[in-house]
Design a protein around this motif. Structure first.
Motif, PDB file in Angstrom:
ATOM      1  N   ASP A 156      45.634  61.690  45.070  1.00  0.00           N
ATOM      2  CA  ASP A 156      46.078  60.461  44.400  1.00  0.00           C
ATOM      3  C   ASP A 156      47.382  59.984  45.048  1.00  0.00           C
ATOM      4  O   ASP A 156      47.431  58.893  45.615  1.00  0.00           O
ATOM      5  CB  ASP A 156      46.252  60.752  42.902  1.00  0.00           C
ATOM      6  CG  ASP A 156      46.537  59.505  42.072  1.00  0.00           C
ATOM      7  OD1 ASP A 156      46.631  58.417  42.661  1.00  0.00           O
ATOM      8  OD2 ASP A 156      46.673  59.628  40.842  1.00  0.00           O
ATOM      9  N   VAL A 157      48.400  60.808  44.972  1.00  0.00           N
ATOM     10  CA  VAL A 157      49.701  60.470  45.575  1.00  0.00           C
ATOM     11  C   VAL A 157      50.227  61.699  46.294  1.00  0.00           C
ATOM     12  O   VAL A 157      50.183  62.807  45.749  1.00  0.00           O
ATOM     13  CB  VAL A 157      50.725  60.064  44.485  1.00  0.00           C
ATOM     14  CG1 VAL A 157      52.051  59.673  45.132  1.00  0.00           C
ATOM     15  CG2 VAL A 157      50.200  58.925  43.625  1.00  0.00           C
ATOM     16  N   MET A 158      50.734  61.513  47.505  1.00  0.00           N
ATOM     17  CA  MET A 158      51.269  62.629  48.297  1.00  0.00           C
ATOM     18  C   MET A 158      52.791  62.647  48.171  1.00  0.00           C
ATOM     19  O   MET A 158      53.433  61.590  48.227  1.00  0.00           O
ATOM     20  CB  MET A 158      50.844  62.405  49.755  1.00  0.00           C
ATOM     21  CG  MET A 158      50.895  63.634  50.634  1.00  0.00           C
ATOM     22  SD  MET A 158      49.803  64.955  50.081  1.00  0.00           S
ATOM     23  CE  MET A 158      48.311  64.554  50.972  1.00  0.00           C
ATOM     24  N   ALA A 159      53.355  63.817  47.969  1.00  0.00           N
ATOM     25  CA  ALA A 159      54.818  63.952  47.902  1.00  0.00           C
ATOM     26  C   ALA A 159      55.449  63.331  49.142  1.00  0.00           C
ATOM     27  O   ALA A 159      54.944  63.505  50.254  1.00  0.00           O
ATOM     28  CB  ALA A 159      55.200  65.430  47.797  1.00  0.00           C
ATOM     29  N   GLY A 160      56.528  62.583  48.936  1.00  0.00           N
ATOM     30  CA  GLY A 160      57.255  61.988  50.064  1.00  0.00           C
ATOM     31  C   GLY A 160      56.726  60.629  50.492  1.00  0.00           C
ATOM     32  O   GLY A 160      57.331  59.964  51.328  1.00  0.00           O
ATOM     33  N   GLN A 161      55.597  60.218  49.932  1.00  0.00           N
ATOM     34  CA  GLN A 161      55.019  58.910  50.292  1.00  0.00           C
ATOM     35  C   GLN A 161      55.384  57.875  49.213  1.00  0.00           C
ATOM     36  O   GLN A 161      55.568  58.244  48.053  1.00  0.00           O
ATOM     37  CB  GLN A 161      53.489  59.003  50.363  1.00  0.00           C
ATOM     38  CG  GLN A 161      52.980  59.940  51.432  1.00  0.00           C
ATOM     39  CD  GLN A 161      53.280  59.410  52.819  1.00  0.00           C
ATOM     40  OE1 GLN A 161      53.045  58.255  53.112  1.00  0.00           O
ATOM     41  NE2 GLN A 161      53.862  60.263  53.652  1.00  0.00           N
ATOM     42  N   PRO A 162      55.436  56.555  49.580  1.00  0.00           N
ATOM     43  CA  PRO A 162      55.681  55.552  48.536  1.00  0.00           C
ATOM     44  C   PRO A 162      54.475  55.484  47.577  1.00  0.00           C
ATOM     45  O   PRO A 162      53.350  55.247  48.013  1.00  0.00           O
ATOM     46  CB  PRO A 162      55.830  54.234  49.295  1.00  0.00           C
ATOM     47  CG  PRO A 162      55.686  54.561  50.743  1.00  0.00           C
ATOM     48  CD  PRO A 162      55.275  55.978  50.904  1.00  0.00           C
ATOM     49  N   ALA A 163      54.739  55.740  46.325  1.00  0.00           N
ATOM     50  CA  ALA A 163      53.665  55.701  45.331  1.00  0.00           C
ATOM     51  C   ALA A 163      53.451  54.260  44.874  1.00  0.00           C
ATOM     52  O   ALA A 163      52.329  53.826  44.645  1.00  0.00           O
ATOM     53  CB  ALA A 163      54.031  56.580  44.143  1.00  0.00           C
ATOM     54  N   LEU A 164      54.547  53.530  44.731  1.00  0.00           N
ATOM     55  CA  LEU A 164      54.485  52.113  44.353  1.00  0.00           C
ATOM     56  C   LEU A 164      55.543  51.390  45.164  1.00  0.00           C
ATOM     57  O   LEU A 164      56.593  51.957  45.486  1.00  0.00           O
ATOM     58  CB  LEU A 164      54.802  51.935  42.858  1.00  0.00           C
ATOM     59  CG  LEU A 164      53.735  52.384  41.868  1.00  0.00           C
ATOM     60  CD1 LEU A 164      54.279  52.255  40.450  1.00  0.00           C
ATOM     61  CD2 LEU A 164      52.476  51.552  42.011  1.00  0.00           C
ATOM     62  N   GLN A 165      55.258  50.143  45.469  1.00  0.00           N
ATOM     63  CA  GLN A 165      56.194  49.409  46.307  1.00  0.00           C
ATOM     64  C   GLN A 165      56.991  48.391  45.512  1.00  0.00           C
ATOM     65  O   GLN A 165      56.532  47.888  44.487  1.00  0.00           O
ATOM     66  CB  GLN A 165      55.436  48.738  47.443  1.00  0.00           C
ATOM     67  CG  GLN A 165      55.013  49.805  48.438  1.00  0.00           C
ATOM     68  CD  GLN A 165      54.236  49.267  49.609  1.00  0.00           C
ATOM     69  OE1 GLN A 165      53.898  48.093  49.659  1.00  0.00           O
ATOM     70  NE2 GLN A 165      53.963  50.144  50.550  1.00  0.00           N
ATOM     71  N   LYS A 166      58.166  48.111  46.039  1.00  0.00           N
ATOM     72  CA  LYS A 166      59.017  47.042  45.516  1.00  0.00           C
ATOM     73  C   LYS A 166      58.161  45.793  45.311  1.00  0.00           C
ATOM     74  O   LYS A 166      57.341  45.460  46.168  1.00  0.00           O
ATOM     75  CB  LYS A 166      60.105  46.791  46.561  1.00  0.00           C
ATOM     76  CG  LYS A 166      61.045  45.677  46.254  1.00  0.00           C
ATOM     77  CD  LYS A 166      62.057  45.516  47.369  1.00  0.00           C
ATOM     78  CE  LYS A 166      62.855  44.254  47.095  1.00  0.00           C
ATOM     79  NZ  LYS A 166      63.971  44.090  47.987  1.00  0.00           N
ATOM     80  N   GLY A 167      58.349  45.110  44.188  1.00  0.00           N
ATOM     81  CA  GLY A 167      57.566  43.899  43.933  1.00  0.00           C
ATOM     82  C   GLY A 167      56.321  44.156  43.110  1.00  0.00           C
ATOM     83  O   GLY A 167      55.646  43.218  42.683  1.00  0.00           O
ATOM     84  N   GLU A 168      56.027  45.458  42.873  1.00  0.00           N
ATOM     85  CA  GLU A 168      54.847  45.786  42.067  1.00  0.00           C
ATOM     86  C   GLU A 168      55.133  45.442  40.605  1.00  0.00           C
ATOM     87  O   GLU A 168      56.189  45.777  40.062  1.00  0.00           O
ATOM     88  CB  GLU A 168      54.566  47.289  42.202  1.00  0.00           C
ATOM     89  CG  GLU A 168      53.284  47.761  41.599  1.00  0.00           C
ATOM     90  CD  GLU A 168      52.085  47.485  42.490  1.00  0.00           C
ATOM     91  OE1 GLU A 168      51.110  46.924  41.960  1.00  0.00           O
ATOM     92  OE2 GLU A 168      52.126  47.812  43.680  1.00  0.00           O
ATOM     93  N   LEU A 169      54.196  44.754  39.978  1.00  0.00           N
ATOM     94  CA  LEU A 169      54.329  44.469  38.552  1.00  0.00           C
ATOM     95  C   LEU A 169      53.913  45.716  37.786  1.00  0.00           C
ATOM     96  O   LEU A 169      52.865  46.306  38.079  1.00  0.00           O
ATOM     97  CB  LEU A 169      53.427  43.292  38.192  1.00  0.00           C
ATOM     98  CG  LEU A 169      53.646  42.659  36.828  1.00  0.00           C
ATOM     99  CD1 LEU A 169      54.991  41.939  36.758  1.00  0.00           C
ATOM    100  CD2 LEU A 169      52.530  41.658  36.545  1.00  0.00           C
ATOM    101  N   LEU A 170      54.741  46.137  36.844  1.00  0.00           N
ATOM    102  CA  LEU A 170      54.440  47.382  36.136  1.00  0.00           C
ATOM    103  C   LEU A 170      53.415  47.124  35.032  1.00  0.00           C
ATOM    104  O   LEU A 170      53.727  46.817  33.895  1.00  0.00           O
ATOM    105  CB  LEU A 170      55.726  48.030  35.612  1.00  0.00           C
ATOM    106  CG  LEU A 170      56.661  48.495  36.742  1.00  0.00           C
ATOM    107  CD1 LEU A 170      57.937  49.103  36.190  1.00  0.00           C
ATOM    108  CD2 LEU A 170      55.967  49.486  37.670  1.00  0.00           C
ATOM    109  N   THR A 171      52.170  47.234  35.428  1.00  0.00           N
ATOM    110  CA  THR A 171      51.022  47.118  34.538  1.00  0.00           C
ATOM    111  C   THR A 171      50.849  48.451  33.803  1.00  0.00           C
ATOM    112  O   THR A 171      51.499  49.448  34.161  1.00  0.00           O
ATOM    113  CB  THR A 171      49.766  46.857  35.369  1.00  0.00           C
ATOM    114  OG1 THR A 171      49.632  47.950  36.297  1.00  0.00           O
ATOM    115  CG2 THR A 171      49.853  45.552  36.153  1.00  0.00           C
ATOM    116  N   PRO A 172      49.940  48.517  32.834  1.00  0.00           N
ATOM    117  CA  PRO A 172      49.678  49.815  32.205  1.00  0.00           C
ATOM    118  C   PRO A 172      49.310  50.889  33.227  1.00  0.00           C
ATOM    119  O   PRO A 172      49.787  52.025  33.143  1.00  0.00           O
ATOM    120  CB  PRO A 172      48.508  49.508  31.262  1.00  0.00           C
ATOM    121  CG  PRO A 172      48.726  48.071  30.882  1.00  0.00           C
ATOM    122  CD  PRO A 172      49.255  47.413  32.140  1.00  0.00           C
TER     123      PRO A 172
END
Ligand code: AMP
Ligand code: MG
Length: 448
Positions: A156-172
């Motif tokens: 799903d998400v790898m340590a050290g990688q961007p999980a979400l980027q600037k500008g992402e709308l925080l949806t549920p």
């Protein structure tokens, strides 16, 4: 900060008397810029906010290789084509605990969904596919391949990688993703402050008795709803009478407090009121006739904070000063002077104001893709303007999407917006639509 004239000069074929919808969008994307102030919020408060920085994941999700099924884990290398495999069950791996033993050839471990894969094992046969005989399990030939039903560490998400980027709308979903990384607080852009007022002497506030020729103020509530759903802080100025002193006070107060000002009414050609004059006096404003229906007249620009004090040139200086002050209030507010008609207000908001406000909120473009749907009826349309007709999209018996007009398409008929779930977008160059022809639809159900 560019002046209205500077932006206009950058656009090919800019004609304020007949502006295409595309030109409006291009203009607004040059006029507005993201606000820069940020704050850090806990997860319950961050819903609907915009991430101010990339979030680099401190952990991998999932943190271990684990089983995707309830079943039996074994080393997949033992599978031979066309052959069943018999395995001895030597233990049980439960979710939340590592199974400590060693598994040898010919052995397997009973495993629950989410349990860590025991060392050396890479394959899970789901329980319902396995044949259990006491302490033994038979893996029938051909039902699993090596590596099946195993979730990889970090898939799903790898340590050290961007999980979400600037500008992402925080949806549920985005809130849940942050929480899955163990993140308790997120850096977000501050809420955008948007002031709104209705203009027009014929506009009644709720609670006032009906009066001949007067209508109740519906725009105040549709705009309040649209802004609130977008996550803006709404500064409600109510109805402002057609009186220069009142209009001036409202604009100046709004410009001092808000990032953007939305007004409705008073921008049509031949309006006998003071709204346009006041916009001109207090700001750097363009007055447009947009080649669209509904919603032809619109005023756009900047209203300065102090009465009649900044020329566009002086505003440039103030802005560069504030720019070095790292996000202090800009000198004034972006103005969206919308037409008065209630449907025109909603359509111009959806088509132009919403994308511009999202940009000011620091959000990346979230314009949902247009749907294609079959028009249930013929629609008359003149080339040379963009029309936004209210439609109701449904699935027909043959499975195709169809869209039907919601009755009277008058720009004051708000019930057409209540009955519809989308806007049929008839593009600038498009002509008449035949019944059964496919058209583009901008869905607004769920967006507003
Ligand atoms: P205007 O753009 O001022 O010429 O207004 C166009 C039409 O919209 C007129 O029929 C107005 O009465 C109506 N209208 C203007 N403002 C509002 C409002 N806040 N609520 C409902 N109708 C409005
Ligand atoms: Mg009016």
């Amino acid at each position: 900060m560019k002046s209205i004239d500077q932006i206009a000069a950058e656009l090919q074929g800019y004609d304020p008397q007949s502006l295409s919808a595309e030109a409006v969008t291009a203009f607004l994307s040059r006029l507005v810029a993201p606000v820069t102030e940020t704050e850090t919020l806990g997860m319950f408060d961050a819903l609907g906010r915009v991430l101010a920085q990339d979030v680099i994941s401190p952990v991998s999700v999932p943190p271990h290789d684990n089983s995707a099924m309830d079943g039996f884990a074994f080393a997949g290398a033992q599978l031979a084509a066309g052959q069943p495999l018999a395995l001895a069950v030597v233990g049980t791996a439960l979710a939340g605990k590592a199974w400590p033993g060693q598994v040898r050839e010919g052995e397997c471990v009973k495993i629950m969904t989410g349990a860590i894969m025991p060392a050396g094992l890479d394959t899970v046969i789901p329980q319902e596919m396995a044949q259990q005989q006491g302490d033994r399990v038979i893996v029938p030939a051909g039902v699993v391949q090596p590596g099946d039903n195993r979730r990889h560490c970090g898939e799903d998400v790898m340590a050290g990688q961007p999980a979400l980027q600037k500008g992402e709308l925080l949806t549920p979903a985005a809130l849940g993703l942050l929480a899955s990384l163990g993140i308790e607080r997120a850096p977000v852009v501050r809420r955008l402050k948007v002031a709104y007022f209705s203009t027009g002497d014929e506009i009644l506030s709720l609670g006032e008795p009906p009066r001949e020729g007067a209508v109740y103020d519906s725009n105040r509530y549709t705009v309040f709803g649209l802004l609130t759903r977008l996550g803006c802080e709404v500064l409600d100025f109510g109805v402002v009478r057609d009186d220069p002193a009142l209009l001036e006070a409202a604009f100046v107060r709004a410009a001092a407090q808000a990032d953007a000002i939305i007004t409705s009414g008073g921008v049509s050609v031949g309006e006998a009121d003071f709204t346009k004059a006041m916009m001109k006096k207090l700001g750097d404003v363009a007055f447009w006739r947009i080649a669209m229906r509904p919603g032809r007249p619109m005023a756009v620009g900047r209203i300065s904070m102090q009465i009649n004090s900044f020329s566009p040139r002086q505003m440039d200086k103030v802005s560069s000063f504030n720019g070095s002050d790292n996000g202090a209030h800009s000198p004034g507010a972006i103005l969206f002077g919308l037409p008065g008609n209630p449907v025109a207000v909603m359509v111009t908001f959806l088509a132009f104001v919403r994308p511009a406000l999202l940009r000011m909120m620091g959000a990346r473009d979230r314009t949902p893709p247009l749907l294609r749907a079959r028009s249930a009826q013929a629609i008359r349309k003149k080339p040379g303007r963009t029309e936004y007709q209210r439609g109701s999209v449904q699935r027909a018996a043959d499975g195709a999407l169809t869209v039907a007009l919601t009755g009277n398409q008058g720009s004051g008929v708000l019930s057409s917006m209540v009955q519809g779930n989308g806007l049929i977008v008839l593009h600038h160059a498009q002509g008449n639509v035949a019944a059964g022809e496919e058209v583009d639809v901008m869905m607004f159900d769920g967006v507003i």
